[in-house]
Design an enzyme around this catalytic site. Structure first.
Site, PDB file in Angstrom:
ATOM      1  N   GLY A  93       2.088  33.422  16.042  1.00 62.43           N
ATOM      2  CA  GLY A  93       1.045  32.739  15.276  1.00 62.43           C
ATOM      3  C   GLY A  93      -0.313  33.328  15.584  1.00 62.43           C
ATOM      4  CB  VAL A 147      -2.094  27.931  17.704  1.00 62.08           C
ATOM      5  CG1 VAL A 147      -0.977  27.011  18.171  1.00 62.08           C
ATOM      6  CG2 VAL A 147      -2.790  27.323  16.486  1.00 62.08           C
ATOM      7  CD  GLU A 205       5.944  39.325  19.475  1.00 65.02           C
ATOM      8  OE1 GLU A 205       5.109  40.100  18.966  1.00 65.02           O
ATOM      9  OE2 GLU A 205       6.868  39.715  20.199  1.00 65.02           O
ATOM     10  CB  CYS A 212       1.594  39.864  11.903  1.00 63.50           C
ATOM     11  SG  CYS A 212       3.265  40.465  12.165  1.00 63.50           S
TER      12      CYS A 212
HETATM   13  P1  NAD Z   1      -0.675  29.217  13.612  1.00 61.88           P
HETATM   14  O1  NAD Z   1      -1.085  29.722  14.930  1.00 61.88           O
HETATM   15  O2  NAD Z   1      -1.633  28.355  12.841  1.00 61.88           O
HETATM   16  O3  NAD Z   1       0.691  28.350  13.693  1.00 61.88           O
HETATM   17  C1  NAD Z   1       1.857  28.825  14.287  1.00 61.88           C
HETATM   18  C2  NAD Z   1       2.697  27.658  14.788  1.00 61.88           C
HETATM   19  O4  NAD Z   1       1.937  26.907  15.718  1.00 61.88           O
HETATM   20  C3  NAD Z   1       3.162  26.687  13.706  1.00 61.88           C
HETATM   21  O5  NAD Z   1       4.525  26.377  13.938  1.00 61.88           O
HETATM   22  C4  NAD Z   1       2.309  25.458  13.926  1.00 61.88           C
HETATM   23  O6  NAD Z   1       2.960  24.256  13.623  1.00 61.88           O
HETATM   24  C5  NAD Z   1       1.998  25.520  15.389  1.00 61.88           C
HETATM   25  N1  NAD Z   1       0.695  24.903  15.699  1.00 61.88           N
HETATM   26  C6  NAD Z   1      -0.402  24.870  14.915  1.00 61.88           C
HETATM   27  N2  NAD Z   1      -1.416  24.234  15.534  1.00 61.88           N
HETATM   28  C7  NAD Z   1      -0.930  23.857  16.739  1.00 61.88           C
HETATM   29  C8  NAD Z   1      -1.510  23.151  17.833  1.00 61.88           C
HETATM   30  N3  NAD Z   1      -2.766  22.710  17.812  1.00 61.88           N
HETATM   31  N4  NAD Z   1      -0.741  22.942  18.922  1.00 61.88           N
HETATM   32  C9  NAD Z   1       0.531  23.373  18.970  1.00 61.88           C
HETATM   33  N5  NAD Z   1       1.118  24.037  17.951  1.00 61.88           N
HETATM   34  C10 NAD Z   1       0.402  24.275  16.850  1.00 61.88           C
HETATM   35  O7  NAD Z   1      -0.294  30.526  12.815  1.00 61.88           O
HETATM   36  P2  NAD Z   1       0.070  30.687  11.293  1.00 61.88           P
HETATM   37  O8  NAD Z   1      -1.141  30.425  10.458  1.00 61.88           O
HETATM   38  O9  NAD Z   1       1.306  29.932  10.988  1.00 61.88           O
HETATM   39  O10 NAD Z   1       0.434  32.249  11.259  1.00 61.88           O
HETATM   40  C11 NAD Z   1      -0.543  33.234  11.054  1.00 61.88           C
HETATM   41  C12 NAD Z   1      -0.802  34.073  12.264  1.00 61.88           C
HETATM   42  O11 NAD Z   1       0.414  34.503  12.837  1.00 61.88           O
HETATM   43  C13 NAD Z   1      -1.558  35.339  11.928  1.00 61.88           C
HETATM   44  O12 NAD Z   1      -2.592  35.555  12.870  1.00 61.88           O
HETATM   45  C14 NAD Z   1      -0.509  36.434  12.040  1.00 61.88           C
HETATM   46  O13 NAD Z   1      -1.020  37.701  12.343  1.00 61.88           O
HETATM   47  C15 NAD Z   1       0.349  35.906  13.124  1.00 61.88           C
HETATM   48  N6  NAD Z   1       1.677  36.489  13.056  1.00 61.88           N
HETATM   49  C16 NAD Z   1       2.093  37.331  14.055  1.00 61.88           C
HETATM   50  C17 NAD Z   1       3.343  37.914  14.004  1.00 61.88           C
HETATM   51  C18 NAD Z   1       3.839  38.834  15.092  1.00 61.88           C
HETATM   52  O14 NAD Z   1       5.027  39.109  15.116  1.00 61.88           O
HETATM   53  N7  NAD Z   1       3.005  39.311  15.986  1.00 61.88           N
HETATM   54  C19 NAD Z   1       4.186  37.643  12.934  1.00 61.88           C
HETATM   55  C20 NAD Z   1       3.737  36.784  11.939  1.00 61.88           C
HETATM   56  C21 NAD Z   1       2.494  36.196  12.021  1.00 61.88           C
END
Ligand code: NAD
Length: 464
Positions: A196, A200, A218, A252
Site C-alpha cells: 500500500g 499507512v 511493499e 505501482c
Molecule cells: P493504502 O495504503 O491506502 O491501503 C492499503 C491497505 O491498508 C488497505 O487494505 C486498507 O484497508 C488498509 N488501511 C488503510 N488505512 C489504514 C489504517 N489507517 N490502518 C490500517 N490499515 C489501513 O493503499 P492503496 O491506496 O490501497 O494502494 C495504493 C498504494 O499502494 C500506492 O502507493 C501503490 O504504489 C502501492 N502499491 C505497491 C505495490 C508494491 O508491490 N510495491 C503494489 C500495489 C500498490
C-alpha cells in the site's frame, strides 16, 4: 449455511485465534500440505476465473484479458514456480563446519514463522492478496488476508471462494476497512506483509513494533523513465504507453514520468500518441481494453493533478464512468502538481532533462523509487544507470516485465519499501532460517574450558 457466511458471523479475533491454533497444531507445516494448498489455489483460479474477472471488472473496469494476464495467471505462475521449488527451498542446507566444531554438522533449516497477516491494496486486488499467500503457504505458515475495502467485489469473491478450496482454518479472509485492519494490527503476527502507501505503512510498522512482529512493506513512489536520444523511440513509446496505461495507470511499478531532452521529447510525443491510438483506438473510452479509475476520490485527485497542465495527448475525462483518457503532459515542470507525489493514474508527464548526468542527478535527489527505467542502446549508459541508480528494480529498454520473472526478487528500497515476498527470496523472508549445529560427544577437547593456560591459548589462536 455457506462457508463464507459462517466465517463472517465469527468475530475477527475468533478467526485469527483459529488460524493460530491450527499453526500451533502444526497443520500448515508438512510439505505435502503446502503443495496440496498451492494445487488447490491453482484449481480455484482456473475454475473460478470468470468469477474473479467479473469482480475485477466491477471494481476497476478491468478488461478480462488484462485481469487474466496481470492477476489470475500471474498468481498461477507464482504458485507453480513455488511448487516446483518447494523441496529445494524447504530442505535443510548443510554449511561448512570449522575445525574447532568438529566432529559436527552445521546446517540451516528454514522454519515457518507462524500466522502471516497480508494487508492488500485495491489496484491489483486479487494478485496482491494471493501472491503473498503463495509464499506464506510455501514457507509453511498460516495466513490471514485483509483485502482492500476499495475493491469490494474482489474482496467478497475471495472471502467466498478461498474457503471452498483451501483449508479454512489455516487461510482466513477478513473483509473490512480501516477498523478491521486496526483490529488485526493489534494482534501479534509471525510476519506482516503490507502492500500500500507510505502513510499507512508507518501505521502498520508502529503497530508491528508493539509486538516485534517482522514486516515486509511493499510501497510505491515515482518510478522514473529516462529516454536517451539514441533509443529506439518507437519501441520505447509502445512499451512506456503499455506500462503507463495498463490498469488505467494504477500500477505501482508503472513508469510515473519520463525524463528526456527537448529534442527527443518532440520526437517521442507523436509516437506515444500513435501507440495510444493503436492500443485503445481514437476514443479510448470505448475501448474494451482500457480500465477505469477505482473511485471518485481518486478521480478527483487525478483531475487536480491535470489542472493547468499542458495535455498534448488525451486530457478528457467523464466522472460518471470514472474515465480518464490516457494523457501525456508535455513539457511538465518539476514544481507542477503531477511531479510531487506518485501519480497512480493514466497521466504521463515528460520532464526536460538534457542528458544522462542530469537525469541520474534528478533521480538521486528524490526518494528511492520502486523501479527505474532507461531506454538507450548505449551499453555505457546502461551500465552507469544500473550502477548509479538505487531502486527496487531496474529495467533497461522495457518496463514492468521483470515482475513476471520468478527468479528475480521484487521489493522496494528506502521509501519504496522493505523486504520481499516473491520467489525464493520471499520464501526465506517468510521463514526463519534456523541455525542447527549437531555435535558428536566424543572427543570433548578440554581446550575451551577454564583454566586457560598459555599453551591452551596458543592453540586457541591457531584454531581460530
Ligand atoms: P493504502 O495504503 O491506502 O491501503 C492499503 C491497505 O491498508 C488497505 O487494505 C486498507 O484497508 C488498509 N488501511 C488503510 N488505512 C489504514 C489504517 N489507517 N490502518 C490500517 N490499515 C489501513 O493503499 P492503496 O491506496 O490501497 O494502494 C495504493 C498504494 O499502494 C500506492 O502507493 C501503490 O504504489 C502501492 N502499491 C505497491 C505495490 C508494491 O508491490 N510495491 C503494489 C500495489 C500498490
Amino acid at each position: 449455511m455457506q462457508a463464507s457466511q459462517m466465517n463472517n458471523s465469527r468475530s475477527i479475533s475468533e478467526r485469527v485465534a483459529g488460524a493460530r491454533t491450527a499453526f500451533r497444531r502444526g497443520a500448515s507445516r508438512p510439505v505435502a500440505w503446502r503443495r496440496g494448498q498451492l494445487e488447490a489455489l491453482e484449481r480455484m483460479l482456473v475454475a473460478e476465473e470468470s468469477e474473479f474477472c467479473e469482480a475485477l471488472s466491477s471494481d476497476l473496469g478491468k478488461p478480462a484479458p488484462e485481469a487474466w494476464l496481470t492477476e489470475v495467471s500471474f498468481v498461477i505462475q507464482a504458485s507453480q514456480f513455488a511448487r516446483k521449488n518447494l523441496d529445494r527451498w524447504t530442505r535443510s542446507r548443510p554449511v561448512n563446519t570449522p575445525v574447532f566444531a568438529m566432529p559436527g554438522r552445521s546446517r540451516v533449516r528454514p522454519e515457518p514463522l507462524g500466522t502471516v497477516l497480508i494487508i492488500a491494496p485495491w489496484n491489483y486486488p486479487l494478485q496482491l492478496c494471493l501472491a503473498p499467500l503463495v509464499t506464506a503457504i510455501s514457507a509453511g505458515n498460516c495466513a490471514v488476508i485483509k483485502p482492500s475495502e476499495l475493491a469490494p467485489a474482489t474482496a467478497s469473491a475471495l472471502a467466498r471462494l478461498l474457503p471452498r478450496y483451501l483449508d479454512p482454518e489455516c487461510v482466513v479472509v477478513i473483509e473490512g476497512g480501516v477498523d478491521a485492519s486496526t483490529q488485526l494490527l493489534d494482534e501479534p503476527w509471525g510476519h506482516i506483509v503490507f502492500t500500500g502507501g507510505a502513510r499507512v505503512a508507518k501505521i502498520v510498522m508502529s503497530a508491528a513494533a508493539r509486538h516485534l512482529s517482522p514486516v515486509t512493506l511493499e510501497l510505491g513512489g515515482k518510478s522514473p523513465c529516462v529516454v536517451l536520444p539514441d533509443a529506439n523511440l518507437e519501441v520505447a513509446a509502445r512499451r512506456i504507453a503499455w506500462g503507463r496505461f495498463t490498469n488505467a495507470g494504477q500500477t505501482c511499478i508503472a513508469p510515473d514520468y519520463v525524463l528526456t531532452d527537448a529534442h527527443t521529447r518532440d520526437r517521442l510525443v507523436p509516437l506515444l500518441r500513435n501507440e495510444i491510438e493503436q492500443m485503445f483506438g481514437e476514443d479510448p473510452s470505448r475501448s474494451p481494453d482500457y480500465g477505469r479509475i477505482i473511485n471518485e476520490t481518486h478521480f478527483d485527485r487525478l483531475l487536480g493533478l491535470m489542472e493547468g497542465a499542458q495535455c498534448v495527448v488525451g486530457g478528457d475525462s467523464r466522472r460518471e464512468s470514472l474515465y480518464i483518457a490516457p494523457t501525456v503532459i508535455s513539457p511538465a515542470a518539476a514544481d507542477q502538481a503531477c511531479m510531487q507525489d506518485e501519480i497512480f493514474g493514466p497521466l504521463l508527464p515528460i520532464l526536460d532533462s538534457p542528458d544522462l548526468d542530469t537525469a541520474i542527478a534528478h533521480i538521486r535527489s528524490k526518494p528511492k523509487p520502486l523501479s527505474a527505467y532507461l531506454f538507450s542502446k548505449d551499453r555505457k549508459a546502461q551500465a552507469r544507470f544500473e550502477d548509479e541508480v538505487s531502486a527496487g528494480s531496474i529495467c533497461l529498454n522495457d518496463v514492468m516485465l521483470f515482475m513476471a520473472i520468478e527468479d528475480l526478487p521484487f521489493g522496494g528500497v528506502g521509501n519504496s519499501g522493505m523486504g520481499n515476498y516473491k520467489g525464493e527470496g520471499g520464501f526465506h523472508n517468510l521463514s526463519h532460517d534456523k541455525a542447527v549445529l549437531s555435535r558428536s560427544l566424543w572427543p570433548d577437547w578440554a581446550l575451551r574450558y577454564a583454566p586457560i593456560s598459555s599453551a591452551k591459548m596458543k592453540w586457541l589462536r591457531r584454531l581460530r
